[in-house]
Design an enzyme around this catalytic site. Structure first.
Site, PDB file in Angstrom:
ATOM      1  N   HIS A  19      55.475   5.269  46.227  1.00 29.97           N
ATOM      2  CA  HIS A  19      57.058   6.036  46.013  1.00 29.97           C
ATOM      3  C   HIS A  19      56.513   7.487  47.147  1.00 29.97           C
ATOM      4  O   HIS A  19      55.444   7.720  47.485  1.00 29.97           O
ATOM      5  CB  HIS A  19      57.306   6.152  44.674  1.00 29.97           C
ATOM      6  CG  HIS A  19      55.815   7.329  44.117  1.00 29.97           C
ATOM      7  ND1 HIS A  19      55.498   8.480  44.009  1.00 29.97           N
ATOM      8  CD2 HIS A  19      55.227   6.197  42.900  1.00 29.97           C
ATOM      9  CE1 HIS A  19      54.947   8.397  43.241  1.00 29.97           C
ATOM     10  NE2 HIS A  19      54.747   7.837  42.568  1.00 29.97           N
ATOM     11  N   CYS A 142      45.072   8.402  33.883  1.00 33.46           N
ATOM     12  CA  CYS A 142      44.286   9.434  34.827  1.00 33.46           C
ATOM     13  C   CYS A 142      43.321   8.925  34.371  1.00 33.46           C
ATOM     14  O   CYS A 142      42.689   9.325  35.239  1.00 33.46           O
ATOM     15  CB  CYS A 142      44.315  11.323  33.431  1.00 33.46           C
ATOM     16  SG  CYS A 142      45.621  11.763  33.167  1.00 33.46           S
ATOM     17  N   HIS A 164      50.301  12.529  31.611  1.00 32.74           N
ATOM     18  CA  HIS A 164      51.242  11.578  31.298  1.00 32.74           C
ATOM     19  C   HIS A 164      52.871  11.743  29.939  1.00 32.74           C
ATOM     20  O   HIS A 164      52.978  10.819  30.370  1.00 32.74           O
ATOM     21  CB  HIS A 164      50.649  10.284  31.297  1.00 32.74           C
ATOM     22  CG  HIS A 164      49.858  10.027  32.425  1.00 32.74           C
ATOM     23  ND1 HIS A 164      48.363  10.544  32.942  1.00 32.74           N
ATOM     24  CD2 HIS A 164      50.402   9.685  33.866  1.00 32.74           C
ATOM     25  CE1 HIS A 164      48.499   9.823  33.751  1.00 32.74           C
ATOM     26  NE2 HIS A 164      49.773   9.532  35.411  1.00 32.74           N
TER      27      HIS A 164
HETATM   28  N1  MSP Z   1      43.462   7.108  42.297  1.00 29.09           N
HETATM   29  C1  MSP Z   1      43.419   8.479  41.959  1.00 29.09           C
HETATM   30  C2  MSP Z   1      43.109   9.208  42.946  1.00 29.09           C
HETATM   31  C3  MSP Z   1      41.229   8.587  43.766  1.00 29.09           C
HETATM   32  S1  MSP Z   1      41.143   9.874  44.698  1.00 29.09           S
HETATM   33  C4  MSP Z   1      39.472   9.528  44.687  1.00 29.09           C
HETATM   34  C5  MSP Z   1      44.892   9.030  41.489  1.00 29.09           C
HETATM   35  N2  MSP Z   1      45.700   7.649  42.630  1.00 29.09           N
HETATM   36  S2  MSP Z   1      47.267   7.325  42.378  1.00 29.09           S
HETATM   37  O1  MSP Z   1      47.778   6.338  42.359  1.00 29.09           O
HETATM   38  O2  MSP Z   1      47.658   7.946  40.967  1.00 29.09           O
HETATM   39  O3  MSP Z   1      48.392   8.570  42.978  1.00 29.09           O
HETATM   40  C6  MSP Z   1      48.049  10.374  42.801  1.00 29.09           C
HETATM   41  C7  MSP Z   1      48.262  11.218  44.280  1.00 29.09           C
HETATM   42  O4  MSP Z   1      48.735  11.015  44.742  1.00 29.09           O
HETATM   43  C8  MSP Z   1      48.532  12.289  43.949  1.00 29.09           C
HETATM   44  O5  MSP Z   1      47.360  13.410  43.437  1.00 29.09           O
HETATM   45  C9  MSP Z   1      48.864  13.185  44.860  1.00 29.09           C
HETATM   46  O6  MSP Z   1      48.547  13.248  45.718  1.00 29.09           O
HETATM   47  C10 MSP Z   1      49.873  12.013  44.960  1.00 29.09           C
HETATM   48  N3  MSP Z   1      51.331  11.955  44.041  1.00 29.09           N
HETATM   49  C11 MSP Z   1      51.412  11.159  43.026  1.00 29.09           C
HETATM   50  N4  MSP Z   1      52.840  11.772  42.407  1.00 29.09           N
HETATM   51  C12 MSP Z   1      53.350  12.856  42.882  1.00 29.09           C
HETATM   52  C13 MSP Z   1      54.254  13.301  43.082  1.00 29.09           C
HETATM   53  N5  MSP Z   1      54.956  13.589  42.368  1.00 29.09           N
HETATM   54  N6  MSP Z   1      54.630  14.378  44.239  1.00 29.09           N
HETATM   55  C14 MSP Z   1      53.676  14.430  44.714  1.00 29.09           C
HETATM   56  N7  MSP Z   1      52.449  14.100  44.987  1.00 29.09           N
HETATM   57  C15 MSP Z   1      51.459  12.899  44.176  1.00 29.09           C
HETATM   58  O7  MSP Z   1      45.294   9.851  41.408  1.00 29.09           O
END
Ligand code: MSP
Length: 702
Positions: A19, A142, A164
């Protein structure tokens, strides 16, 4: 030999499809890689997918798939999305000039490196990985453990994940390997002190320092209650025990940054792992603020224990909301697909990929990197029309039309004497400043400021055209030399625009290159030298442009808004805020002092420094705002405050406030307020109480 620059994104969980939030991080990293390549650095880009752990098992179960099948289904969606957003993987070196990798944590090579890291820690510091047992709260969303002071409680006493906003799961006592995180707090503080740019921007550095000062607890780093993870290597101290354990998914996931470069733990032949040696120390991890602690505390501690150097920087950005709503599975309209949005914005452009450019531009331009952003669709259209259709699109169109009409396919000639005068000199100066300021901003990880600088050149060129009136000069054969110089300057301005927009707007930059007839491939582009304006032009044979960013007129805007704004989002349109901050109420007699209290009464108050993360109006309640306040350990405290008449919601994020942190939760207007912020004023609020220095969130006020 050029300097290495290794930039990474988080690896994304495959329980979700890409997304706009994921796209933001990936685009930030991509822009930095492209920029550093243009500066002559040896750039390298990494992204990928995080495929192990309980979250993936649960998501696969829900769909009746095996975890591997789910991973195989979703990982390509991420890869394809990034390709659609302009990032090549297989032929990256040929197109972009630098390498771009996509790593999956289920790859055998990655698993081997993760086990190598574990083994290395065990060999170097046997006490750092010890066997114990864990019980406590866990958020599968998380993939993180929560201590009592970190979790949220509902009024009914239920434990909630502050990120969450869902109930936490209780992990019943389970044998687990622990990592001795508690031993690394001081070393980490020292590293942060000695490397002030290790965590950026500064607000996140302060957050980590506050967390470290609070003391670290050891971390459970293995699980025995499921098997979807990387097996823990044999532990001779406890024969047979390791076979029951898989690694904690964050230990596995964070190691991707290293494993993508090679295997530093089982060197093959005499070569070792040359890419680790070359790139590792230059690593910049771009992450969202939700995963700061994993990157700024756990990961460096693992590396210190293994005797490995730390990455160069952790670049943390805020969160994007859509129309004031957090991106969430329960509100489908917030799950904006970056590729669908790009397709909508491309509209009738002659270069459809500029829809992607528009998304990239908006995300980077709209909000400074560390701040939270909000995609308000009306604002997106407004910015698109003003900056892209009007400023940039018109400039390209006008300049090329004049180059073709008055220059007959050539680009005129530079006149050194003229160049030093009037509008010619002004434009050259502004161009030099734009190149310098944008470079400094991107070097300092501030893309929004870089784009502001570039747009100063775009706008100044429009001013130059109005001042020099090439159409008038062209009518007078006696002014041929002047015409040649003006045309040459227009070509120079377009060429520099082409270069300066290239990291953020690669499709528009390539189209412009085509119309200029410059014939430069992306991989060969270099950032302009600030005093080279007008003297660094390649041979060019300009032709007319076709529409690049067609204006979104009212009719199309209405169609797009209707498509983008389903009723559940439309209802969050900004609530009217009466800003009375500038008109103080007439002086009223001061309230009499309240009865005397004892020191013991005062001591009951737990006052803390908080930082407002988000503020939003509450529908149908004109007096109050709903604030989300970072209190250090607890990052998302909801406080309903009666300050709406004095403060607009967007004036509050980032402000330090004083919070009564131990006030019992209260139901207000259907919301639960978990505390109070201190403000001055009797009936009408006049000012918020704060501290006069950047004390980290959570600091006690006495
Ligand atoms: N798998 C872990 C990260 C492991 S890194 C060794 C994770 N994944 S995630 O799919 O949840 O992606 C997280 C990342 O996506 C966030 O840290 C951010 O960089 C990005 N984002 C997800 N939703 C977001 C927003 N609403 N806004 C901005 N960035 C966001 O956590």
């Amino acid at each position: 030999m050029s300097r290495p620059f290794y930039v990474t994104t988080p690896i994304y969980y495959v329980n979700d499809v890409p997304h706009l939030g994921h796209a933001y991080t990936t685009i930030v990293a991509d822009v930095l890689a492209r920029f550093h390549h243009m500066c002559g650095d040896d750039a390298r880009f990494l992204t990928g997918t995080d495929e192990h752990g309980q979250k993936i098992v649960e998501a696969a179960d829900k769909r009746g798939l095996t975890p591997q099948a789910l991973c195989d289904l979703v990982a390509p969606r991420f890869r394809e999305t990034w390709i659609e957003l302009g990032m090549n993987f297989d032929d990256a070196v040929a197109t972009h000039g630098f390498r771009r990798d996509f790593l999956r944590t289920t790859e055998a090579h990655h698993k081997r490196v993760v086990q190598g890291l574990w083994q290395r820690i065990q060999d170097r510091n046997p006490d750092d990985l010890y066997l114990g047992s864990y019980e406590g709260w866990y958020c599968v969303g998380c993939e993180a453990y929560y201590t009592d002071s970190q979790l949220k409680k509902t009024p009914a006493g239920e434990s909630f994940c502050p990120v969450h906003e869902r109930p936490l799961a209780w992990v019943t006592k389970e044998t687990s390997y622990f990592f001795r995180l508690s031993a690394y707090g001081d070393q980490l503080l020292e590293h942060i002190e000695r490397h002030p740019h290790f965590i950026q921007p500064e607000q996140y550095r302060n957050e980590v320092v506050g967390f470290l000062r609070g003391g670290l607890k050891d971390l459970s780093v293995s699980r025995t209650s499921f098997t979807w993870g990387i097996p823990v290597p044999e532990d001779l101290r406890h024969p047979g025990e390791a076979a029951h354990h898989v690694m904690y998914v964050w230990f596995d996931a964070l190691t991707n940054y290293l494993s993508a470069l090679g295997d530093p733990f089982t060197p093959s032949g005499s070569d070792g792992a040359p890419d680790v040696d070359r790139y590792w120390k230059s690593a910049v991890h771009v992450i969202g603020k939700d995963i700061l602690r994993f990157h700024a505390v756990y990961w460096p501690a693992f590396l210190l224990s293994a005797g490995l150097p730390l990455p160069r920087a952790i670049l943390c950005h805020g969160w994007w909301a859509i129309g004031g709503r957090k991106i969430s599975k329960s509100i489908p309209a917030t799950r904006v697909s970056p590729t669908a949005l790009a397709a909508d914005l491309a509209g009738t452009s002659s270069v459809p990929a500029t829809g992607v450019d528009a998304v990239r531009y908006f995300l980077l331009r709209e909000t400074p990197l560390g701040n939270d952003g909000d995609l308000i669709y009306e604002g997106l259209i407004e910015r698109y029309n003003a900056d892209l259709a009007n400023d940039l699109g018109n400039l390209i169109n006008r300049c090329l039309t004049m180059l073709v009409r008055f220059g007959g396919g050539g680009i005129g000639a530079h006149d050194a004497a003229l160049a030093a005068t009037g509008p010619h000199a002004t434009l050259a100066r502004v161009a030099g400043e734009a190149a310098r300021d944008a470079r400094m901003a991107l070097d300092g990880f501030a893309p929004s400021r870089a784009l502001e600088a570039v747009w100063r050149l775009v706008r100044e060129t429009n001013v130059y055209i109005a001042a020099t009136e090439p159409w008038t000069v062209a009518k007078d054969p006696a002014r041929k030399g002047e015409l040649d110089h003006v045309l040459h300057t227009l070509a120079a301005a377009l060429w520099w625009t082409r270069l300066l927009i290239a990291p953020v707007l690669p499709a528009a930059a390539a189209a412009l290159d085509g119309w200029l007839g410059a014939g430069r491939a992306e991989r060969d582009l270099r950032w302009p030298c600030e005093d080279g304006f007008g003297s660094d032009l390649p041979a060019m044979t300009p032709t007319a442009a076709t529409p690049l960013f067609p204006r979104i007129d009212d009719k199309r805007a209405a169609v797009l808004l209707e498509k983008w704004l389903p009723p559940e989002l439309a209802s969050t349109s900004p609530v009217e805020v009466i800003d009375e901050a500038t008109t103080p109420p007439p002086l009223a007699p001061l309230a009499p002092l309240a009865p005397m209290i004892q020191f013991a009464d005062f001591e009951k108050l737990d006052l803390r420094v908080g930082v407002v993360i988000a503020a939003e109006a509450v529908p149908k309640a004109r007096k109050v705002l709903k604030l989300t306040v970072d209190l250090g350990e607890e990052r998302h405290r909801t406080i309903v405050a009666g300050i709406a008449k004095a403060f607009a919601p967007d004036a509050l994020p980032g402000r330090r406030v004083l919070v009564v942190a131990n006030l019992a939760p209260r139901e207000m207007l259907g919301l639960t307020s978990e505390g109070m912020i201190l403000a001055a004023g009797d009936d009408a609020i006049l000012a918020l109480a704060s501290v006069d220095a950047a004390a980290p969130p959570g600091t006690r006020v006495k």
